[in-house]
Design a protein around this motif. Structure first.
Motif, PDB file in Angstrom:
ATOM      1  N   ALA A 107     -61.558  11.420 -23.218  1.00 40.24           N
ATOM      2  CA  ALA A 107     -60.358  11.249 -22.393  1.00 40.24           C
ATOM      3  C   ALA A 107     -59.137  11.660 -23.202  1.00 40.24           C
ATOM      4  CB  ALA A 107     -60.234   9.800 -21.933  1.00 40.24           C
ATOM      5  N   ASP A 108     -58.167  12.275 -22.528  1.00 36.21           N
ATOM      6  CA  ASP A 108     -56.948  12.664 -23.230  1.00 36.21           C
ATOM      7  C   ASP A 108     -55.746  11.829 -22.804  1.00 36.21           C
ATOM      8  OD1 ASP A 108     -56.820  13.921 -20.745  1.00 36.21           O
ATOM      9  OD2 ASP A 108     -57.019  15.928 -21.582  1.00 36.21           O
ATOM     10  N   LEU A 109     -55.973  10.805 -21.953  1.00 34.88           N
ATOM     11  CA  LEU A 109     -54.933   9.850 -21.586  1.00 34.88           C
ATOM     12  C   LEU A 109     -55.596   8.565 -21.088  1.00 34.88           C
ATOM     13  CD1 LEU A 109     -51.836   9.337 -21.156  1.00 34.88           C
ATOM     14  CD2 LEU A 109     -52.200  10.041 -18.778  1.00 34.88           C
ATOM     15  N   ILE A 110     -55.091   7.445 -21.552  1.00 34.04           N
ATOM     16  CA  ILE A 110     -55.512   6.139 -21.059  1.00 34.04           C
ATOM     17  C   ILE A 110     -54.401   5.631 -20.152  1.00 34.04           C
ATOM     18  CG2 ILE A 110     -56.005   3.725 -21.668  1.00 34.04           C
ATOM     19  CD1 ILE A 110     -56.969   4.807 -24.426  1.00 34.04           C
ATOM     20  N   VAL A 111     -54.764   5.169 -18.961  1.00 42.52           N
ATOM     21  CA  VAL A 111     -53.790   4.598 -18.032  1.00 42.52           C
ATOM     22  C   VAL A 111     -54.184   3.150 -17.802  1.00 42.52           C
ATOM     23  CG1 VAL A 111     -52.765   4.719 -15.733  1.00 42.52           C
ATOM     24  CG2 VAL A 111     -53.480   6.831 -16.888  1.00 42.52           C
ATOM     25  N   MET A 112     -53.230   2.252 -17.999  1.00 46.13           N
ATOM     26  CA  MET A 112     -53.486   0.835 -17.763  1.00 46.13           C
ATOM     27  C   MET A 112     -52.193   0.113 -17.441  1.00 46.13           C
ATOM     28  SD  MET A 112     -54.444  -0.268 -21.702  1.00 46.13           S
ATOM     29  CE  MET A 112     -55.099  -1.834 -21.226  1.00 46.13           C
ATOM     30  N   ALA A 113     -52.333  -1.058 -16.865  1.00 45.94           N
ATOM     31  CA  ALA A 113     -51.166  -1.848 -16.465  1.00 45.94           C
ATOM     32  C   ALA A 113     -50.863  -2.910 -17.519  1.00 45.94           C
ATOM     33  CB  ALA A 113     -51.422  -2.505 -15.115  1.00 45.94           C
ATOM     34  N   SER A 114     -49.649  -3.423 -17.461  1.00 49.48           N
ATOM     35  CA  SER A 114     -49.232  -4.494 -18.358  1.00 49.48           C
ATOM     36  C   SER A 114     -48.303  -5.439 -17.619  1.00 49.48           C
ATOM     37  CB  SER A 114     -48.497  -3.925 -19.570  1.00 49.48           C
ATOM     38  OG  SER A 114     -47.990  -4.966 -20.371  1.00 49.48           O
ATOM     39  N   HIS A 115     -48.404  -6.704 -17.963  1.00 46.09           N
ATOM     40  CA  HIS A 115     -47.504  -7.698 -17.382  1.00 46.09           C
ATOM     41  C   HIS A 115     -46.116  -7.636 -18.003  1.00 46.09           C
ATOM     42  CE1 HIS A 115     -51.339  -9.544 -16.135  1.00 46.09           C
ATOM     43  NE2 HIS A 115     -50.621  -9.914 -15.100  1.00 46.09           N
ATOM     44  N   GLY A 116     -46.009  -7.015 -19.172  1.00 46.23           N
ATOM     45  CA  GLY A 116     -44.704  -6.894 -19.818  1.00 46.23           C
ATOM     46  C   GLY A 116     -44.169  -8.209 -20.362  1.00 46.23           C
ATOM     47  N   ARG A 117     -45.060  -9.074 -20.810  1.00 43.86           N
ATOM     48  CA  ARG A 117     -44.606 -10.347 -21.387  1.00 43.86           C
ATOM     49  C   ARG A 117     -43.895 -10.088 -22.701  1.00 43.86           C
ATOM     50  NH1 ARG A 117     -49.973 -11.821 -19.530  1.00 43.86           N
ATOM     51  NH2 ARG A 117     -49.741 -13.209 -17.760  1.00 43.86           N
ATOM     52  N   ARG A 118     -42.972 -10.998 -23.038  1.00 41.44           N
ATOM     53  CA  ARG A 118     -42.215 -10.849 -24.271  1.00 41.44           C
ATOM     54  C   ARG A 118     -42.165 -12.154 -25.027  1.00 41.44           C
ATOM     55  NH1 ARG A 118     -37.514  -6.679 -22.779  1.00 41.44           N
ATOM     56  NH2 ARG A 118     -38.697  -5.603 -21.207  1.00 41.44           N
ATOM     57  N   GLY A 119     -41.777 -12.053 -26.262  1.00 39.62           N
ATOM     58  CA  GLY A 119     -41.503 -13.215 -27.086  1.00 39.62           C
ATOM     59  C   GLY A 119     -42.675 -14.173 -27.210  1.00 39.62           C
ATOM     60  N   PHE A 120     -42.376 -15.458 -27.066  1.00 39.42           N
ATOM     61  CA  PHE A 120     -43.368 -16.510 -27.288  1.00 39.42           C
ATOM     62  C   PHE A 120     -44.529 -16.404 -26.307  1.00 39.42           C
ATOM     63  CE2 PHE A 120     -44.764 -21.032 -27.178  1.00 39.42           C
ATOM     64  CZ  PHE A 120     -45.163 -21.102 -28.511  1.00 39.42           C
ATOM     65  N   ARG A 121     -44.265 -16.069 -25.039  1.00 41.62           N
ATOM     66  CA  ARG A 121     -45.344 -15.933 -24.042  1.00 41.62           C
ATOM     67  C   ARG A 121     -46.313 -14.829 -24.447  1.00 41.62           C
ATOM     68  NH1 ARG A 121     -43.306 -15.080 -18.288  1.00 41.62           N
ATOM     69  NH2 ARG A 121     -45.539 -15.073 -17.929  1.00 41.62           N
ATOM     70  N   LYS A 122     -45.777 -13.730 -24.983  1.00 42.71           N
ATOM     71  CA  LYS A 122     -46.644 -12.639 -25.422  1.00 42.71           C
ATOM     72  C   LYS A 122     -47.503 -13.091 -26.593  1.00 42.71           C
ATOM     73  CE  LYS A 122     -46.525  -7.965 -27.224  1.00 42.71           C
ATOM     74  NZ  LYS A 122     -45.664  -6.863 -27.621  1.00 42.71           N
ATOM     75  N   MET A 123     -46.894 -13.830 -27.521  1.00 37.44           N
ATOM     76  CA  MET A 123     -47.628 -14.299 -28.692  1.00 37.44           C
ATOM     77  C   MET A 123     -48.742 -15.260 -28.274  1.00 37.44           C
ATOM     78  SD  MET A 123     -46.191 -16.076 -32.136  1.00 37.44           S
ATOM     79  CE  MET A 123     -45.890 -17.666 -31.385  1.00 37.44           C
ATOM     80  N   LEU A 124     -48.456 -16.142 -27.337  1.00 39.02           N
ATOM     81  CA  LEU A 124     -49.452 -17.108 -26.888  1.00 39.02           C
ATOM     82  C   LEU A 124     -50.562 -16.467 -26.061  1.00 39.02           C
ATOM     83  CD1 LEU A 124     -47.427 -20.245 -25.750  1.00 39.02           C
ATOM     84  CD2 LEU A 124     -49.006 -20.068 -27.660  1.00 39.02           C
ATOM     85  N   LEU A 125     -50.195 -15.591 -25.143  1.00 39.82           N
ATOM     86  CA  LEU A 125     -51.154 -15.040 -24.207  1.00 39.82           C
ATOM     87  C   LEU A 125     -51.854 -13.790 -24.722  1.00 39.82           C
ATOM     88  CD1 LEU A 125     -49.018 -15.471 -20.994  1.00 39.82           C
ATOM     89  CD2 LEU A 125     -50.955 -16.873 -21.706  1.00 39.82           C
TER      90      LEU A 125
END
Length: 144
Positions: A107-125
């Protein structure tokens, strides 16, 4: 430009947006896609103490869920007219499986979604998308 896209999905509403976007991009580019879903192995180990019936029920439930996820993804891909194949990768950490599979299939490109969490929530989850972004040598398109 891109000839073979790997699109990762878990069947969620957000990942379906990523699937739709990836299929539209593939259609415009005349590219083919491999649609991938990954099931983690951690839950199987947690169920081991519960007994064989529970493990068997869990595995059957996971097979049914994967079948539904990939059937829906295949339906979308067929409707869009994009050449495609589907792939289930069982018992793997999703980010590792996505990166390795992209390399294995060329594959020459991976496509995926993200919730876009930031900060502490990103670190926890945590974030599978972040892991893919930091470890992949294949370009990654993140859809929000």
């Amino acid at each position: 430009m891109y000839k073979h896209l790997l699109i990762a999905t878990d069947g969620s509403e957000l990942s379906t947006k990523g699937l739709d976007h990836g299929l539209e991009l593939a259609k415009q580019l005349g590219a083919r896609v491999t649609i991938v879903t990954v099931t983690d192995m951690w839950a199987s180990g947690a169920l081991a103490a519960a007994g064989p019936a529970t493990i068997a029920e869990y595995e059957e439930s996971m097979r049914d869920a994967v079948k539904d996820i990939l059937a829906e993804a295949e339906r979308f891909a067929t409707q869009s007219g994009v050449p495609h194949e589907t792939l289930h990768i069982p018992n793997r950490y999703a980010a590792d499986a996505i990166v390795e599979t992209a390399q294995e299939i060329g594959a020459d490109l991976i496509v995926m979604a993200s919730h876009g969490r930031r900060g502490f929530r990103k670190m926890l989850l945590g974030s599978q998308t972040t892991e893919v972004l930091t470890t992949s040598t294949v370009p990654v398109l993140v859809v929000r």
